[in-house]
Design an enzyme around this catalytic site. Structure first.
Site, short mmCIF file in Angstrom:
data_model
loop_
_atom_site.label_atom_id
_atom_site.label_comp_id
_atom_site.label_asym_id
_atom_site.label_seq_id
_atom_site.Cartn_x
_atom_site.Cartn_y
_atom_site.Cartn_z
N HIS A 232 43.36 -22.10 69.88
CA HIS A 232 42.11 -21.97 69.08
C HIS A 232 42.31 -22.04 67.56
CE1 HIS A 232 43.64 -17.89 69.13
NE2 HIS A 232 43.10 -17.58 70.30
N ASP A 305 38.49 -21.20 75.45
CA ASP A 305 38.75 -19.78 75.20
C ASP A 305 37.63 -18.95 75.84
OD1 ASP A 305 39.82 -17.36 74.38
OD2 ASP A 305 39.37 -17.64 72.25
#
Length: 425
Positions: A232, A305
């Site tokens: 991320h 995520d």
């Protein structure tokens, strides 16, 4: 012999051209692709021009089991994955127990296999409790099936631990996946440190917490030769660092989440914890940088995520609420709508980010193209009709997303795993 026939689906062919085709599936594999198939089938699905793709791959999901089943379970998480068009996911290790030992890992892997609706590959932890300085027995964990190693949710705080971990991961030829976050620069923050955090009166996380630890890791990765994967990624500085590292021959890959591509801190207009995530939403400049990095290949893939939480953990102030948003049921639709339909990227690029590159980077079995003989891990998407995301449609236990109310194209119609229906609208 059961045969499933998908009639008149749009398949992506060369030069981003879509072509209407029939696809015949038998014994878990694609057995024929043609303009028209007349072979008798056990079941025929009229695709009506919907888009048929290889099943999507998500290298970053949180299925919360064992330890946090009130947020999500392997069953609900994998059902949500199938609804999102995903047939393969990589599950994070911030669980209880943490899969840092062979006993804990094999127990978690067995639960994934027993209750998963899609292919689930399990990460093992870099260290016990995701915080210990002592690196896990990576050799045994890799032999037991660990797809890669990560302490996701926590940055590895000492360079010595990261050096040992990278050496061990390189030895067993597994990726080392990093949640980059120097805790000494977090300062109790709940959103990005900057103009917006000051306006809202909320404590900010210094963006240097990400980029400074990433810089350290890239130097160690070059020294060890490990495959280092950045989870991320969210700041301009981080994108610049990965771009430079790639130019220097570092074996680094990176992922970005849809929310960091589509939102930034200016979207946080009040104390709404559905916008609270880690890493936090950054500045518009950072958002443009991660988009540019994705388009130029610095960032290799999109990963959700997917981080479900209970309503009680999210329906409160930014201060005190849990970090994270759900994403696996909305990812393809959001990316298709905002990148492909808008003309920023091609469908071929989107499938590179959500199918091809994840498979290549993590050396996953299966195929990234619709070809005769390939496993029938497939997804069918309605790209012709608009859909408004609502809170009551999710199969995940988590509804904690700021994208509720968004209008998107690309709802999943059907997902097949090994030729079996895993989701059907």
């Amino acid at each position: 012999m059961t045969r499933l026939l998908i009639k008149q689906a749009h398949l992506l062919v060369h030069d981003n051209e879509l072509k209407l085709q029939d696809v015949l599936i038998s014994e878990g594999k694609i057995v024929e692709i043609a303009d028209e198939i007349t072979t008798p089938a056990t079941r025929t699905i009229e695709a009506q021009g919907a888009l048929l793709t290889p099943g999507l791959v998500d290298v970053h999901v949180h299925f919360r089991e064992p330890g946090f089943a009130y947020k999500e379970t392997v069953a609900t998480g994998s059902q949500a994955a199938a609804r999102g068009g995903f047939t393969t996911v990589l599950a994070m290790p911030n669980l209880d127990p943490v899969p840092a030992t062979p006993a804990a890992f094999t127990q978690i892997k067995a639960n994934n296999e027993a209750n998963g609706r899609v292919h689930i590959y399990q990460y093992a932890a870099i260290s016990e409790g995701l915080t210990s300085a002592d690196v896990s027995d990576m050799e045994t964990l890799a032999a037991d099936g660990a797809i890669a190693f990560t302490n996701d949710g926590k940055g590895v705080q000492t360079a010595a631990t990261m050096l040992t971990a990278m050496q061990a991961a390189a030895k067993v030829k597994r990726p080392l996946v990093a949640h980059v976050e120097d805790e000494s620069l977090v300062n109790g923050g709940v959103m990005n440190l900057g103009k917006r955090s000051k306006e809202l009166g909320l404590p900010g996380i210094d963006p240097l917490s990400e980029s400074s630890q990433l810089a350290r890791d890239l130097v160690i990765a070059k020294a060890t030769g490990v495959h280092y994967h950045v989870a991320h990624i969210s700041t301009k500085e981080s994108v610049d660092l990965v771009r430079f590292a790639k130019s220097q021959g570092v074996q680094v890959t990176a992922e970005v989440s849809p929310h960091h591509l589509l939102l930034d801190e200016t979207d946080i207009t009040g104390d709404n914890a559905y916008f609270k995530m880690n890493p936090p939403l950054r500045t518009p400049t950072d958002r443009q940088a991660v988009i540019a990095g994705l388009l130029d290949g610095t960032i290799d893939m999109v990963a959700t995520d997917h981080a479900p939480h209970s309503l009680a953990e999210k329906q409160r102030s930014f201060i005190g609420a849990a970090f994270g948003i759900t994403g696996i049921e909305t990812s393809f639709q959001l990316m298709y709508t905002h990148f492909v339909k808008s003309g920023i990227a091609t469908l071929e690029q989107l499938l590179q980010w959500m199918v091809v590159q994840p498979r290549v980077a993590f050396n996953l079995p299966g195929q990234s193209e619709l070809t005769v003989g390939a496993p029938a891990d497939l997804a069918l998407f309605d790209i012709a009709h608009a859909h408004t995301i609502t809170a009551d449609e999710f199969l995940s236990k988590g509804v904690n997303t700021p994208f509720i109310g968004a209008t998107v194209y690309g709802q999943t119609v059907l997902t097949l795993v090994n030729g079996q229906v895993a989701y059907e609208a």
